[in-house]
Structures are given as structure tokens and as C-alpha cells.
Design a protein around this motif. Sequence first.
Motif, short mmCIF file in Angstrom:
data_model
loop_
_atom_site.label_atom_id
_atom_site.label_comp_id
_atom_site.label_asym_id
_atom_site.label_seq_id
_atom_site.Cartn_x
_atom_site.Cartn_y
_atom_site.Cartn_z
N LEU A 1 0.82 -1.21 0.00
CA LEU A 1 0.00 0.00 0.00
C LEU A 1 0.85 1.26 0.00
O LEU A 1 0.43 2.29 -0.51
CB LEU A 1 -0.94 0.00 1.21
N LEU B 1 -8.71 -1.13 -2.84
CA LEU B 1 -7.82 -2.29 -2.78
C LEU B 1 -8.06 -3.23 -3.96
O LEU B 1 -7.10 -3.74 -4.57
CB LEU B 1 -8.01 -3.03 -1.46
N LEU C 1 -6.85 5.88 -1.32
CA LEU C 1 -6.56 5.09 -0.12
C LEU C 1 -6.56 5.97 1.13
O LEU C 1 -5.83 5.73 2.07
CB LEU C 1 -5.22 4.37 -0.27
N ILE D 1 -5.12 -5.90 -4.89
CA ILE D 1 -4.59 -6.32 -3.58
C ILE D 1 -5.69 -7.06 -2.86
O ILE D 1 -6.79 -6.62 -2.75
CB ILE D 1 -4.14 -5.09 -2.76
#
Length: 119
Positions: A46, A114, A54, A119
Amino acid sequence: MAVVSLAVLRSTGARYALKRSCYPVERLDASERKRVLAETQLLRELAYHKDDTLRFICRFHGCFEQDDGRMTLVLEFVQGETLVKHLRAQTDGHCSMTEARRYLKECVHMLQALHELNI
């Protein structure tokens, strides 16, 4: 389990959250060790994708193992209380439906971001 504390860099006054595992990594059972290592890897990934999509995830600055074998993550310090502390402060231990919707909406945005990053 982990304990989070505030650390201040004396030279700049920058504030960081230190998330320290309660037990040395070698004393954790296999599933807990796997979870800690997966969390560390996720935060590393991240760190490369930090942008406004994010905004619900704190920035990862690094990690290290202390002399006693405990893992410590260095994270962005986010002002405010945790959701757990907020809920415990409520008289009935619950949040309102409006708050629940807001938290759920934030979770959905985070999961979408994500997913978009694979991810």
C-alpha cells in the motif's frame, strides 16, 4: 494482538504510530505469525499506492524487529480515537444507524480501492 503508541521524532516534531506486537514473533503460533507477516506485506504494498483513493488507510513508513523479538510497524499517526474506543464510550456500546452507514460506506470505498489495485 498489538499495542499502538505515539512516537515523536525530536528533530522534526513529526508524529508516528508505533504498532508493536505483544509477543515475540517466534512465540506466536503459525497462524498468528502468518497474519502479522501478511499485514506487514500488505502495508508495504500500500505504501507504493498511497493516494486519495486510499485515504482510509494510514501510511506505512517501515517495520523492524526489536531486540526482544517483537515486531514493530511504523505507521502514519492519525489524530482521533479508534472505533473501539468510540463504541465503548457510547452508553449502550452501539453507534447510531447514521454512524453505522458512514463507517460501512468508508469500508466499501477502501475495499473498492484495494480491489482496483489487485490487492
